[in-house]
Structures are given as C-alpha cells and as structure tokens.
Design an enzyme around this catalytic site. Structure first.
Site, PDB file in Angstrom:
ATOM      1  N   LYS A  19      34.338  50.271  45.896  1.00  0.00           N
ATOM      2  CA  LYS A  19      35.736  49.887  45.657  1.00  0.00           C
ATOM      3  C   LYS A  19      36.086  49.994  44.184  1.00  0.00           C
ATOM      4  O   LYS A  19      35.219  49.982  43.300  1.00  0.00           O
ATOM      5  CB  LYS A  19      36.028  48.471  46.159  1.00  0.00           C
ATOM      6  N   ASP A 149      32.653  40.052  47.169  1.00  0.00           N
ATOM      7  CA  ASP A 149      33.214  41.380  47.454  1.00  0.00           C
ATOM      8  C   ASP A 149      32.807  41.922  48.824  1.00  0.00           C
ATOM      9  O   ASP A 149      33.265  42.989  49.217  1.00  0.00           O
ATOM     10  CB  ASP A 149      32.728  42.392  46.397  1.00  0.00           C
TER      11      ASP A 149
HETATM   12  O1  C5P Z   1      30.178  36.158  44.832  1.00  0.00           O
HETATM   13  P1  C5P Z   1      29.174  36.949  44.062  1.00  0.00           P
HETATM   14  O2  C5P Z   1      27.764  36.486  44.292  1.00  0.00           O
HETATM   15  O3  C5P Z   1      29.312  38.414  44.271  1.00  0.00           O
HETATM   16  O4  C5P Z   1      29.503  36.719  42.535  1.00  0.00           O
HETATM   17  C1  C5P Z   1      28.605  37.075  41.523  1.00  0.00           C
HETATM   18  C2  C5P Z   1      28.910  36.260  40.287  1.00  0.00           C
HETATM   19  O5  C5P Z   1      30.178  36.682  39.741  1.00  0.00           O
HETATM   20  C3  C5P Z   1      29.052  34.774  40.510  1.00  0.00           C
HETATM   21  O6  C5P Z   1      27.813  34.131  40.404  1.00  0.00           O
HETATM   22  C4  C5P Z   1      29.988  34.352  39.389  1.00  0.00           C
HETATM   23  O7  C5P Z   1      29.274  34.226  38.172  1.00  0.00           O
HETATM   24  C5  C5P Z   1      30.883  35.557  39.238  1.00  0.00           C
HETATM   25  N1  C5P Z   1      32.160  35.420  39.969  1.00  0.00           N
HETATM   26  C6  C5P Z   1      33.121  34.533  39.512  1.00  0.00           C
HETATM   27  N2  C5P Z   1      34.313  34.414  40.167  1.00  0.00           N
HETATM   28  C7  C5P Z   1      34.577  35.175  41.258  1.00  0.00           C
HETATM   29  C8  C5P Z   1      33.619  36.090  41.740  1.00  0.00           C
HETATM   30  C9  C5P Z   1      32.412  36.198  41.071  1.00  0.00           C
HETATM   31  O8  C5P Z   1      32.907  33.840  38.510  1.00  0.00           O
HETATM   32  N3  C5P Z   1      35.748  35.048  41.879  1.00  0.00           N
END
Ligand code: C5P
EC number: 2.7.1.148
Length: 312
Positions: A19, A149
């Site tokens: 994406k 994502d």
């Molecule tokens: O949700 P995911 O594990 O993919 O996110 C990875 C990292 O990106 C999280 O640990 C966080 O530090 C950051 N993140 C965030 N806010 C979001 C999505 C991701 O701070 N909305």
C-alpha cells in the site's frame, strides 16, 4: 456412523497487495502509545504471493521466503504470517500443520506494509485451507490484532482508515493512478519514526477528517493532478529527520515532473505520482541516474485486497 472430519486442502495460494498512504494525518499519542490517524490507503500492484501447503500431522508450521530482499524477513514465529496462521488455527480448533511459502514483491521495511500483506494473505489462505468460512468481520478482527495495517491488506482498493488505521471505509475512485517507488536498503523503524514525530512535530489532540476532503474529491473525479497536489504525510518531517537523504529523492522526482512525491507511510520508500506508466518509468530513470535510490519500481493502483488465486 463415523463423524465427518474436515480434510484440509493440499494447498492454497493467495495474493495480497502493498500500500501507499495518499494522506496520513497523525494526532497526539493515545494512552496506549498508538497515534490516532486519518489516512487514505491505496493498494498497489506490488504484491506478495503466499502459499499454504498441508504437511504431515504433527509437523507444525514452517516458513520460507523468496523474492525481493527475502533475506531480511524472519522465518520463525515472529513473522506476522506465521502468527496469522496460528490465530486462524486456534479460532477453528485445528492443528496448524502447514508450510508457508512467501514470494515477496513489496519492498521490505519500506513503509509499504509488505509484512501486513503477508499477514492478510495468511489469514485468507488458512481460512480457505481449513474450509473455516470465517465471516469477513471476524477475519478483520484477527487482522487488527496482528497489526494496524493488516485489515487494509484484506480490503485493498482505496479506503479511509481511522483509529490506529484499522477502522476502514472504502473510498470511491475513478481510473488508475500510476506510481513510481524509490526504495532504500536501510529501513526505518515505524516506532522510531512515530517517536521522532512526537519529539519534533507533535500531532493535534483532535484530527479534522475534513482535511482529506479535497483528496477524496480528486479521487472521485479521477483527477490525478489534483490527487498529486493533495498528497500529504504528517510523518514525513520525522522520516526526513532520521533519513535526510530522502529529501533529495523527493526533489529528483519533482524535477522529473511528478504530480506529487512523498515518503510512503513511515518510509523510507518515496512514492511519486506520475501522469502515465511511461512517466513513472521516466521518474525511476531520473532516480537511478541521480543515484538517490537503491532500487526503483513502478506500479498502478488501486488493486484488490488479499484473494485466493489458486486452490487445489
Ligand atoms: O500496529 P503495528 O504493530 O503495525 O504498529 C507498529 C508500531 O507503529 C506500533 O508499535 C507503534 O509504535 C506505531 N504506531 C503508532 N500509531 C499507529 C500505528 C502504529 O504509534 N496508529
């Protein structure tokens, strides 16, 4: 009479897209550390192919990766696809005796959600392999558990994401967009980019969803010039602070007439919107000539989310 035990299929192959965020509006961190987002995702034709193959009883899960920068991808239980298979198996009450084969086409660690695409593909493949028939919203819930994502990897096309980016509403678009992508071997850590954003930029307590209205209108009209002008990434300054060389990559794309060029997600991939496929190739040539990318790719969007391509 003997009870009917579902027999797993021999194998299932699923394709899921990477994406680009056409807009990424970021607020101040919530209590759980996540940042509220208003984002517009578009799925593009750089894709991951994932195959699940049933293996003998008791063999457990194994995983192999090939394709683009495969050596940078973990092949153990920390891989999101592995965890996705475990989640579906637990949900369906089956033993996960499967081999996972991933062929990568999305740049690794580049802000294009390749790992999330693998997780989305694995959810769909596991559900199909074991004939689980899990409803879409249940798969979506498992996807949100795996990462912010991942739900978009299931949905594909173009969508507005809110919450952590996991609450999705499909967006209306007309026509195809042509993209050029400049990737870097040295990745950027998403948490580090969000931390740099908090330190150097800082998001508002309340996000204004209307901020993306001009972009949504341009997408509905199929007006690539207006889409290019409205591209926005609030994380870009933070990504540039951590990887200043990306500024030149953006400048070269602009010099090659791109309709708009931004860091993709948390980076370090730079996405440039082109007028046509030929123009996207010309932007890639300009990046290569200037030596401001380790690799270049062209793609179109939108494309479908995770879907079964073959099952036997
Ligand atoms: O949700 P995911 O594990 O993919 O996110 C990875 C990292 O990106 C999280 O640990 C966080 O530090 C950051 N993140 C965030 N806010 C979001 C999505 C991701 O701070 N909305």
């Amino acid at each position: 009479m003997s009870r009917l035990v579902p027999v797993p299929r021999p194998s299932v192959r699923v394709r899921a897209p990477g994406k680009v965020n056409l807009a990424l509006c970021v607020g101040a961190p919530r209590e759980d550390g996540y940042h509220p987002l208003v984002t517009i995702f578009q799925a593009v034709s750089l894709v991951e192919d994932l195959e699940l193959t049933t293996t003998p009883e008791g063999s457990g899960i194994s995983l192999a990766v090939s394709g683009l920068h495969a050596e940078a991808v973990p092949t153990d239980a920390t891989n999101l696809a592995w965890r996705a298979v475990e989640l579906v198996a637990a949900r369906l009450g089956v033993e996960p005796d499967v081999r996972i084969d991933i062929v990568k086409g999305v740049p690794v660690g580049g802000g294009m959600a390749g790992g999330s695409a693998d997780a989305a593909a694995a959810l769909v493949a596991a559900d199909h392999l074991w004939d689980g028939g899990l409803p879409r919203d249940e798969l979506h819930g498992l996807a949100a558990e795996l990462g912010s994502d991942v739900p978009f990897g299931l949905l594909g096309h173009t969508a507005v994401g809110t919450g952590r980016g996991h609450l999705l509403t499909p967006a209306m678009t007309r026509g195809d967009l042509h993209w050029a992508f400049a990737t870097r071997t040295r990745g950027l850590s998403t948490p580090a980019v969000f931390r740099a954003f908090d330190e150097h930029v800082g998001g508002p307590d309340e996000l204004a969803p209307d901020d993306v209205a001009p972009l949504m209108a341009a997408l509905r009209r199929g007006d690539a010039v207006a889409v290019g002008a409205a591209l926005r990434n609030d994380l870009q300054a933070a990504s540039l602070a951590l990887a200043p060389e990306l500024a030149e990559t953006i400048e070269v794309a602009e010099g090659a007439g791109s309709l708009g060029a931004i860091v993709s997600g948390s980076g370090p991939t730079v996405a440039a919107l082109a007028r046509s496929r030929q123009h996207a190739l010309a932007i890639c040539a300009a990046w290569t000539a200037a030596g401001v990318a380790d690799d270049v790719h062209t793609a179109t969007g939108p494309v479908a989310g995770a879907r079964v391509v073959t099952a036997v």
